[in-house]
Write an enzyme that holds these catalytic residues in place. Structure first.
Site, PDB file in Angstrom:
ATOM      1  N   VAL A  44       7.088 -40.341 -71.342  1.00  0.00           N
ATOM      2  CA  VAL A  44       6.648 -39.953 -72.680  1.00  0.00           C
ATOM      3  C   VAL A  44       7.147 -38.528 -72.905  1.00  0.00           C
ATOM      4  O   VAL A  44       6.856 -37.639 -72.102  1.00  0.00           O
ATOM      5  CB  VAL A  44       5.109 -40.007 -72.811  1.00  0.00           C
ATOM      6  N   HIS A  98      12.986 -31.092 -69.877  1.00  0.00           N
ATOM      7  CA  HIS A  98      12.368 -31.435 -71.164  1.00  0.00           C
ATOM      8  C   HIS A  98      11.039 -32.054 -70.769  1.00  0.00           C
ATOM      9  O   HIS A  98      11.011 -33.002 -69.966  1.00  0.00           O
ATOM     10  CB  HIS A  98      13.255 -32.445 -71.900  1.00  0.00           C
ATOM     11  N   LEU A  99       9.949 -31.525 -71.288  1.00  0.00           N
ATOM     12  CA  LEU A  99       8.623 -32.032 -70.936  1.00  0.00           C
ATOM     13  C   LEU A  99       8.600 -33.555 -70.973  1.00  0.00           C
ATOM     14  O   LEU A  99       9.047 -34.159 -71.950  1.00  0.00           O
ATOM     15  CB  LEU A  99       7.579 -31.474 -71.913  1.00  0.00           C
ATOM     16  N   HIS A 100       8.111 -34.156 -69.905  1.00  0.00           N
ATOM     17  CA  HIS A 100       7.934 -35.608 -69.883  1.00  0.00           C
ATOM     18  C   HIS A 100       6.798 -35.970 -68.941  1.00  0.00           C
ATOM     19  O   HIS A 100       6.650 -35.399 -67.879  1.00  0.00           O
ATOM     20  CB  HIS A 100       9.221 -36.351 -69.506  1.00  0.00           C
ATOM     21  N   ALA A 101       5.983 -36.904 -69.389  1.00  0.00           N
ATOM     22  CA  ALA A 101       4.902 -37.446 -68.572  1.00  0.00           C
ATOM     23  C   ALA A 101       5.358 -38.786 -68.033  1.00  0.00           C
ATOM     24  O   ALA A 101       5.880 -39.619 -68.774  1.00  0.00           O
ATOM     25  CB  ALA A 101       3.633 -37.609 -69.395  1.00  0.00           C
TER      26      ALA A 101
END
Length: 143
Positions: A44, A98-101
């Site tokens: 995400v 890049h921020l990702h969960a």
């Protein structure tokens, strides 16, 4: 349109590049990880290029976490998983800045031990496509 970086693969996906998308809205895009821990392993990401969770503006946190929460529930429902793993790396072990969960379906005795996770691949393109369809259906979207 949200600020994006031309050399970021997740910005490319947020901008429309090919991926097995399972959810998207104005703020986030969720798509299958190409090297999943287990089928259904989803990333995400915010549409806007934000390198880490600590850099995500507070007014965007709710939408980001709501998408993560929704995916975690969909994994349990869609795959009959006993639970899910949600993980966010900030810089260390963050293969794409890049921020990702990571949202991963989990079951007892699934082989995941500690932080040495065996990465796999989908059997083939159709297996990945079917996995994405299952999550879209569980999220209430189109297949």
């Amino acid at each position: 349109m949200a600020r994006q970086t031309s050399d970021c693969p997740f910005c490319a996906i947020a901008g429309g590049a090919d991926a097995h998308r399972v959810w998207e809205d104005e703020q986030v895009v969720a798509f299958l990880d190409t090297r999943p821990l287990f089928p259904g392993h989803t990333l995400v990401v915010p549409r806007e290029h934000v390198p880490t969770l600590t850099e995500l503006p507070a007014d965007r946190l709710g939408g980001f976490l709501a998408a993560v929460q929704r995916l975690a529930g969909a994994m349990e429902h869609g795959f009959g998983a006993a639970g899910s793993l949600v993980a966010v790396n900030n810089r260390v072990s963050q293969s794409v800045p890049h921020l990702h969960a990571h949202v991963v379906p989990r079951n007892p005795k699934d082989g995941l031990r500690g932080f040495f996770w065996p990465r796999t691949r989908y059997r083939d393109e159709e297996h990945a496509a079917e996995t994405a369809r299952t999550l879209r259906r569980a999220l209430g979207g189109s297949s």
